[in-house]
Write an enzyme that holds these catalytic residues in place. Sequence first.
Site, PDB file in Angstrom:
ATOM      1  N   SER A  64       0.795  -1.294  -0.102  1.00 17.09           N
ATOM      2  CA  SER A  64       0.055   0.044   0.072  1.00 17.09           C
ATOM      3  C   SER A  64       0.776   1.199  -0.004  1.00 17.09           C
ATOM      4  CB  SER A  64      -0.936  -0.013   1.115  1.00 17.09           C
ATOM      5  OG  SER A  64      -1.593   1.245   1.309  1.00 17.09           O
ATOM      6  N   GLY A  65       0.295   2.237  -0.456  1.00 14.71           N
ATOM      7  CA  GLY A  65       0.852   3.645  -0.419  1.00 14.71           C
ATOM      8  C   GLY A  65       0.654   4.265   1.134  1.00 14.71           C
ATOM      9  N   ASP A  66      -0.132   3.829   1.869  1.00 12.47           N
ATOM     10  CA  ASP A  66      -0.616   4.363   3.212  1.00 12.47           C
ATOM     11  C   ASP A  66      -0.543   3.161   4.238  1.00 12.47           C
ATOM     12  OD1 ASP A  66      -1.503   6.027   5.463  1.00 12.47           O
ATOM     13  OD2 ASP A  66      -2.328   7.225   3.787  1.00 12.47           O
ATOM     14  N   ASP A  67      -1.202   3.143   5.216  1.00 15.99           N
ATOM     15  CA  ASP A  67      -1.035   2.212   6.353  1.00 15.99           C
ATOM     16  C   ASP A  67      -1.961   0.957   5.859  1.00 15.99           C
ATOM     17  OD1 ASP A  67      -0.008   3.938   8.003  1.00 15.99           O
ATOM     18  OD2 ASP A  67      -1.935   4.739   8.587  1.00 15.99           O
TER      19      ASP A  67
END
Length: 484
Positions: free
Chosen positions: A267-270
Site C-alpha cells: 500500500s501507499g498508506d497504512d
Amino acid sequence: MEPRKSHIMERGDIILMILGIIVCLSGRVVESRSGGYRPLNNKNSVEVDYTTINSCRKHSAALTDFGGVGDGKTSNTKAFKAAIDHLSQFASDGGALLLVPPGKWLTGSFNLTSHFTLFLHKDAVILASQDESEWPQVEVLPSYGRGRDAPDGRFSSLIFGTNLTDVVITGNNGTIDGQGQSWWDKFRQEKLNSTRPYLIEIMYSDHILISNLTLINSPSWFVHPIYSSTIVIQGLTILAPIDSPNTDGIDPDSCSNTRIEDSFIVSGDDCIAVKSGWDQYGIKFGMPTKQLSIRRVTCISPDSATIALGSEMSGGIEDVRAEDITAINTQSGIRIKTAVGRGGYVKGIYARRLVLKTMKYVFWMTGSYGSHPDPGFDPKALPLIDNINYKDVEADNVTYSARLEGIEGDTFKGICISNATISLTEKPKELQWNCTNVEGATSDVTPKACDLLPEKKDLECPFPEDKLPIDDLKLTSCSNVIQF
Ligand SMILES: *[C@@H]1O[C@H](CO)[C@@H](O)[C@H](O)[C@H]1NC(C)=O
Ligand SMILES: *[C@@H]1O[C@H](CO)[C@@H](O)[C@H](O)[C@H]1NC(C)=O
Ligand SMILES: *[C@@H]1O[C@H](CO)[C@@H](O)[C@H](O)[C@H]1NC(C)=O
Ligand SMILES: *[C@@H]1O[C@H](CO)[C@@H](O)[C@H](O)[C@H]1NC(C)=O
Ligand SMILES: *[C@@H]1O[C@H](CO)[C@@H](O)[C@H](O)[C@H]1NC(C)=O
Ligand SMILES: *[C@@H]1O[C@H](CO)[C@@H](O)[C@H](O)[C@H]1NC(C)=O
Ligand SMILES: *[C@@H]1O[C@H](CO)[C@@H](O)[C@H](O)[C@H]1NC(C)=O
Ligand SMILES: *[C@@H]1O[C@H](CO)[C@@H](O)[C@H](O)[C@H]1NC(C)=O
C-alpha cells in the site's frame, strides 16, 4: 458444516426446469428450487463453493441474468442494481448469492442487501468506472463531520452497504480493480471537491465476511467497515502502488468484534489503520473500535505503518490483539498516531510475534499528528494512551529502534516492551530510542531502551489468553450450482 446439496436432479427440479424452458422461451428467466437461474440460451454452469457467516444461500443468480456484459467497456451499474434489487426480496427466504462470472465487469457504485453473498468467479474482474456520474454522493460520516479529504461531501464507495445484516463478499480470488489512477491524479491536482470513494464500505451493519479476493488500485481506502460489528476479513490480497495517496488497506472504524487474518497488503498508506472518528465529531459520536484481532498479515508500505492506531481515534480504541505480523520494507511496525484535540483513548493494545525486515522505525508513537477537520476542535481534549504491550519482536535492517513522543502534560503510559531484538542498518541514527513524555518498562530489549522505559528484570508483557467472541463465530461451507 452443512451437508453439500446433491446435484442429482430431483423431480421438483425437473418440473421446474421444464417450466423454466417454457418461461425462457418467452424471454424470461425462472428460478429453480435451489435458486439457480436456468435460462435456455445459457450454456455455462459453475459449482460455487463458498463460506458464509450465517447459513447457505437458498437462491442464486448470475449477473448475466440481469443484462450484465463482461466486455470491460459496457457499464454494468444498472445490471448490478437490478440483480441486487431482485435478490433482496429473498432476504427473509433463505438469502441469495449473486455470481459475477468470468469477464471484465465495468461498473459504478452499487449497494448491497442483507442475507446476501456477492461471489466473484476466479476469472472475474470488477472494474470501477472512471465516470464520476456513476458515483452518487453519500452523506458525510457523522463521526468525521465532513469528507475526509475534501470538506464538501463524499462519493459513495464502489461497493456500499448500510443497515445490513449477514453480508458476504467473496470469491475464488477474483479481482476488484478500483482503477484509482485518475482519482489519485485529480486528488493531487486538487481537482476534487468531494472525498474520493473507497473500494468497499459497510456501515451500521453486522455479520460481515469479506474474503478470498484480490483488491487492486482503490481510489482511496480499500476496505472500510464502520459503525459495525461481528466482522471477518480473511484471505485478501490488497495491492496499490507504494506511492499512491491514502490507499490504506483495511480500516476498521468504530467497529467491534472484528477479525482480520491471512492477508497480504502492499500500500501507499497504512496497511491496517484502526480508527474511531475525528476530533469533536468523533468525541460526540463516541463509538470505539474494540475487540479487534489481527493475525497472519504481511505488509509492505515504505512510507507508512504496518498497523496504525489513529490518527482518527476520538471514539476510542480498545482491546486490539495483533499476532504473527510480518512487515517488509515498511516505515514502522505498530504506530500510535494522535493529537491534542482528538480526545478518546488508545488502551489495551497487545502485539506479539512481529517479524520486521527493513524498517525506518520499529516502535513509533506520535502525539503531534495534527490534521483536524476544522478549527472547531477542543484544545483541551487530550487523548489517553495507556496499557500498550509489545513482545517477541524481531527486526532487522532498522534505522531507528523507537521514536516515542507523548504529549506534554499528557504522558503516554503503561508502555511495556519485552523480548525485542533489533538489528540496525549500516547507517543507523545515533539516538536509537528517542523518548519524550512516555512512561513504562522494558525487558530483554536490544538495543537498550531509553531511561523513561527502564529495564525490569523478568518482565514479560501480557497478551490476553481469553478468546474474543469473533473467535468462536462459526463459518459454514456451502455449495451452489449456478448457470450463466
Ligand atoms: C478461502 O479459500 C480457501 C482456499 O480455497 C478456503 O479454504 C477458505 O474456506 C476460504 N475462506 C472463506 C472465508 O471463504
Ligand atoms: C446506496 O445507498 C445510499 C444510502 O441509502 C444512497 O445514498 C445511494 O444513492 C445508494 N447508491 C446507489 C448506487 O443506489
Ligand atoms: C441506519 O442505522 C442508523 C443507526 O442505527 C440509523 O441512525 C439510521 O437511521 C439507519 N438508516 C436507515 C436508512 O435505516
Ligand atoms: C490471489 O491472486 C493474487 C494476485 O494475482 C496472488 O498474488 C495470490 O497469491 C492469490 N491468492 C491465492 C490464495 O491464490
Ligand atoms: C469545485 O468547486 C469549485 C469552487 O466552488 C468549482 O469552481 C469547481 O468547478 C468544482 N469542481 C468540481 C469538479 O465540481
Ligand atoms: C523471544 O521472541 C522470539 C521471536 O522473536 C521467540 O522465538 C522466542 O521464543 C522469544 N523468547 C521468549 C523467552 O519468549
Ligand atoms: C537495508 O535498509 C536500507 C535502507 O535503510 C536499504 O537501502 C537496504 O536495501 C536494506 N538492505 C537489505 C539487505 O534489505
Ligand atoms: C527526538 O524526538 C523529538 C520529538 O519527536 C524530536 O523533536 C527530536 O528532533 C528527536 N531527536 C532526535 C535526535 O532525533
